[in-house]
Write a protein that holds these residues in place. Structure first.
Motif, PDB file in Angstrom:
ATOM      1  N   PHE A 121       5.927  -9.323   0.326  1.00  0.00           N
ATOM      2  CA  PHE A 121       5.002  -8.550  -0.493  1.00  0.00           C
ATOM      3  C   PHE A 121       5.732  -7.605  -1.432  1.00  0.00           C
ATOM      4  CE2 PHE A 121       2.090  -9.587   3.016  1.00  0.00           C
ATOM      5  CZ  PHE A 121       0.939  -9.945   2.308  1.00  0.00           C
ATOM      6  N   ALA A 122       5.353  -7.642  -2.696  1.00  0.00           N
ATOM      7  CA  ALA A 122       5.751  -6.604  -3.647  1.00  0.00           C
ATOM      8  C   ALA A 122       4.657  -5.542  -3.613  1.00  0.00           C
ATOM      9  CB  ALA A 122       5.879  -7.183  -5.048  1.00  0.00           C
ATOM     10  N   GLY A 123       5.002  -4.323  -3.994  1.00  0.00           N
ATOM     11  CA  GLY A 123       4.017  -3.249  -4.001  1.00  0.00           C
ATOM     12  C   GLY A 123       4.206  -2.287  -2.848  1.00  0.00           C
ATOM     13  N   PRO A 124       3.101  -1.630  -2.438  1.00  0.00           N
ATOM     14  CA  PRO A 124       1.711  -1.863  -2.844  1.00  0.00           C
ATOM     15  C   PRO A 124       1.418  -1.351  -4.252  1.00  0.00           C
ATOM     16  CG  PRO A 124       1.820   0.029  -1.396  1.00  0.00           C
ATOM     17  CD  PRO A 124       3.200  -0.551  -1.437  1.00  0.00           C
ATOM     18  N   TYR A 125       0.330  -1.888  -4.833  1.00  0.00           N
ATOM     19  CA  TYR A 125      -0.084  -1.464  -6.175  1.00  0.00           C
ATOM     20  C   TYR A 125      -1.458  -0.788  -6.164  1.00  0.00           C
ATOM     21  CZ  TYR A 125      -3.039  -5.664  -6.193  1.00  0.00           C
ATOM     22  OH  TYR A 125      -3.973  -6.620  -5.880  1.00  0.00           O
ATOM     23  N   PHE A 126      -2.119  -0.783  -4.980  1.00  0.00           N
ATOM     24  CA  PHE A 126      -3.440  -0.149  -4.879  1.00  0.00           C
ATOM     25  C   PHE A 126      -3.734   0.157  -3.419  1.00  0.00           C
ATOM     26  CE2 PHE A 126      -8.093   0.086  -4.922  1.00  0.00           C
ATOM     27  CZ  PHE A 126      -8.320   0.833  -6.073  1.00  0.00           C
ATOM     28  N   GLU A 224      -6.065  -0.027   3.345  1.00  0.00           N
ATOM     29  CA  GLU A 224      -5.704  -1.371   2.901  1.00  0.00           C
ATOM     30  C   GLU A 224      -4.748  -1.257   1.717  1.00  0.00           C
ATOM     31  OE1 GLU A 224      -6.616  -3.848   4.717  1.00  0.00           O
ATOM     32  OE2 GLU A 224      -8.077  -2.748   5.926  1.00  0.00           O
ATOM     33  N   ASN A 225      -3.475  -1.521   1.983  1.00  0.00           N
ATOM     34  CA  ASN A 225      -2.442  -1.458   0.954  1.00  0.00           C
ATOM     35  C   ASN A 225      -2.345  -2.819   0.273  1.00  0.00           C
ATOM     36  OD1 ASN A 225      -0.716   1.255   1.625  1.00  0.00           O
ATOM     37  ND2 ASN A 225      -1.461   0.329   3.519  1.00  0.00           N
ATOM     38  N   TYR A 226      -2.837  -2.914  -0.960  1.00  0.00           N
ATOM     39  CA  TYR A 226      -2.803  -4.189  -1.666  1.00  0.00           C
ATOM     40  C   TYR A 226      -1.386  -4.473  -2.165  1.00  0.00           C
ATOM     41  CZ  TYR A 226      -7.949  -4.238  -2.012  1.00  0.00           C
ATOM     42  OH  TYR A 226      -9.292  -4.261  -1.751  1.00  0.00           O
ATOM     43  N   GLY A 227      -0.899  -5.660  -1.796  1.00  0.00           N
ATOM     44  CA  GLY A 227       0.412  -6.084  -2.266  1.00  0.00           C
ATOM     45  C   GLY A 227       0.308  -7.387  -3.040  1.00  0.00           C
ATOM     46  N   ILE A 228       1.369  -7.723  -3.725  1.00  0.00           N
ATOM     47  CA  ILE A 228       1.450  -8.997  -4.436  1.00  0.00           C
ATOM     48  C   ILE A 228       2.278  -9.948  -3.589  1.00  0.00           C
ATOM     49  CG2 ILE A 228       2.308 -10.177  -6.500  1.00  0.00           C
ATOM     50  CD1 ILE A 228       1.690  -7.688  -8.089  1.00  0.00           C
ATOM     51  N   ALA A 272      -2.236   6.032  -7.665  1.00  0.00           N
ATOM     52  CA  ALA A 272      -1.345   4.865  -7.540  1.00  0.00           C
ATOM     53  C   ALA A 272      -0.348   5.061  -6.400  1.00  0.00           C
ATOM     54  CB  ALA A 272      -0.605   4.626  -8.838  1.00  0.00           C
ATOM     55  N   PRO A 273      -0.265   4.121  -5.476  1.00  0.00           N
ATOM     56  CA  PRO A 273       0.707   4.260  -4.382  1.00  0.00           C
ATOM     57  C   PRO A 273       2.123   4.058  -4.879  1.00  0.00           C
ATOM     58  CG  PRO A 273      -0.352   2.117  -4.276  1.00  0.00           C
ATOM     59  CD  PRO A 273      -1.034   2.864  -5.380  1.00  0.00           C
ATOM     60  N   LYS A 274       3.076   4.575  -4.128  1.00  0.00           N
ATOM     61  CA  LYS A 274       4.482   4.394  -4.479  1.00  0.00           C
ATOM     62  C   LYS A 274       4.950   3.040  -3.981  1.00  0.00           C
ATOM     63  CE  LYS A 274       9.038   6.603  -4.137  1.00  0.00           C
ATOM     64  NZ  LYS A 274       9.796   7.756  -3.571  1.00  0.00           N
ATOM     65  N   VAL A 275       5.589   2.299  -4.861  1.00  0.00           N
ATOM     66  CA  VAL A 275       6.079   0.960  -4.477  1.00  0.00           C
ATOM     67  C   VAL A 275       7.033   1.081  -3.294  1.00  0.00           C
ATOM     68  CG1 VAL A 275       7.515  -0.990  -5.211  1.00  0.00           C
ATOM     69  CG2 VAL A 275       5.801  -0.032  -6.782  1.00  0.00           C
ATOM     70  N   GLY A 276       6.783   0.278  -2.282  1.00  0.00           N
ATOM     71  CA  GLY A 276       7.619   0.273  -1.085  1.00  0.00           C
ATOM     72  C   GLY A 276       7.140   1.199   0.019  1.00  0.00           C
ATOM     73  N   VAL A 277       6.108   1.989  -0.235  1.00  0.00           N
ATOM     74  CA  VAL A 277       5.595   2.928   0.761  1.00  0.00           C
ATOM     75  C   VAL A 277       4.206   2.481   1.221  1.00  0.00           C
ATOM     76  CG1 VAL A 277       4.927   5.308   1.228  1.00  0.00           C
ATOM     77  CG2 VAL A 277       6.904   4.844  -0.226  1.00  0.00           C
ATOM     78  N   ILE A 278       4.073   2.160   2.498  1.00  0.00           N
ATOM     79  CA  ILE A 278       2.821   1.704   3.083  1.00  0.00           C
ATOM     80  C   ILE A 278       2.110   2.888   3.739  1.00  0.00           C
ATOM     81  CG2 ILE A 278       1.720   0.118   4.697  1.00  0.00           C
ATOM     82  CD1 ILE A 278       3.140  -1.246   2.351  1.00  0.00           C
ATOM     83  N   VAL A 279       0.860   3.108   3.365  1.00  0.00           N
ATOM     84  CA  VAL A 279       0.059   4.178   3.977  1.00  0.00           C
ATOM     85  C   VAL A 279      -0.599   3.627   5.231  1.00  0.00           C
ATOM     86  CG1 VAL A 279      -1.868   5.778   3.665  1.00  0.00           C
ATOM     87  CG2 VAL A 279      -0.362   5.220   1.722  1.00  0.00           C
ATOM     88  N   LYS A 280      -0.253   4.182   6.376  1.00  0.00           N
ATOM     89  CA  LYS A 280      -0.795   3.703   7.654  1.00  0.00           C
ATOM     90  C   LYS A 280      -2.187   4.275   7.903  1.00  0.00           C
ATOM     91  CE  LYS A 280       2.865   1.315   8.826  1.00  0.00           C
ATOM     92  NZ  LYS A 280       2.818  -0.152   8.975  1.00  0.00           N
TER      93      LYS A 280
END
Length: 280
Positions: A121-126, A224-228, A272-280
């Motif tokens: 997964f790339a992102g997250p972007y949303f 829900e961390n949307y990734g590509i 916008a979330p920071k790329v590479g950071v997943i919000v639990k």
């Protein structure tokens, strides 16, 4: 001597023909390389999610995921007319990447540990949240109210799994292949609620044909961390997409596209979330 000359000439002609054939094959192949080669790129999206990924009656596509996919493809060297959008339903996203049907997927694709075993997964972007959509006069106000009620979600979605495991184990879960079927069931009274990400629900609620019929409860039942999604091990593409997402935020395009797609629904989106950071 004359025979050797004819043979040499024939060999030269044959070599030129083979070279021309090879060049022609390369030009027509969708290799996923930059647009300078004249190729195309296949990107997986949803076809039935207003505000995110929707195929319009005209055959065009709209939604935030579509805008993200188009921006990322542009950074990879592809013009909009070089993009082929391919429908990828929730239950088939991993398989589509593994088969090579698409180069990457932008389809409200929540990042989780189970999926990361199969794809990268790339992102997250949303950042979205699981929520409930109910009829305007519904008495359902919280997740546990779903016990004993008919609930609709989509096969393969994390929302359906979350309800079964933690929110309302006694809910009568009805799973469909797409959200359009779920919202039709909600409208007809066949189900009492629809659960998925608030971004998706907001898109449906904002449509003209549904305005005033439903309400979004705003429960934030999950993050829900949307990734590509990209094929497992395709690090080169992954890194390029992450760079593109960072640019999309920094140049203001991300905010502009979010407001364009979700503004009409009065949806309170997260920054916008920071790329590479997943919000639990």
């Amino acid at each position: 001597m004359k025979l050797r000359k004819v043979t040499a000439a024939s060999a030269a002609i044959l070599a030129l023909a083979l070279a021309a054939t090879a060049c022609g094959s390369s030009d027509n192949k969708d290799s996923g390389s930059s647009s300078s080669g004249g190729g195309k790129i296949k990107i997986g999206i949803k076809y039935d999610q207003p505000g995110l990924g929707l195929k319009e009656p005209s055959g065009s596509f709209s939604g935030f995921d579509v805008d993200v996919a188009t921006y990322v493809a542009g950074k990879l060297g592809y013009k909009p007319n070089q993009i082929d959008f391919v429908e990828t339903k929730s239950a088939d996203r991993e398989n589509a990447l593994q088969r090579g049907d698409v180069k990457f997927i932008v389809a409200s694709y929540s990042i989780n540990d189970e999926r990361k075993q199969k794809v990268d997964f790339a992102g997250p972007y949303f950042l979205a949240h699981q929520d409930l959509l109910v009829k305007k006069d519904s008495k359902i106000t919280k997740g546990t109210d779903l016990n004993g009620q008919n609930l609709c979600s989509v096969t393969g979605s994390t929302s359906a799994q979350n309800v079964q495991k933690t929110i309302a184990p006694k809910a009568n879960l009805k799973e469909n292949s797409g959200y359009s079927e779920c919202i039709a069931s909600l409208q007809s009274g066949a189900v009492d609620a629809l659960t998925t990400d608030d971004s998706i629900l907001a898109g449906y609620a904002a449509q003209d044909k549904y305005k005033g019929q439903f309400k979004l409860l705003g429960l934030k039942l999950s993050n829900e961390n949307y990734g590509i999604g990209v094929k497992k091990g395709d690090t080169a593409t992954l890194n390029k997409i992450n760079d593109a997402l960072k640019s999309m935020v920094s140049d203001g395009t991300w905010k502009k596209d979010v407001e364009k797609n979700f503004g009409p629904a009065h949806y309170k989106y997260e920054p916008a979330p920071k790329v590479g950071v997943i919000v639990k």
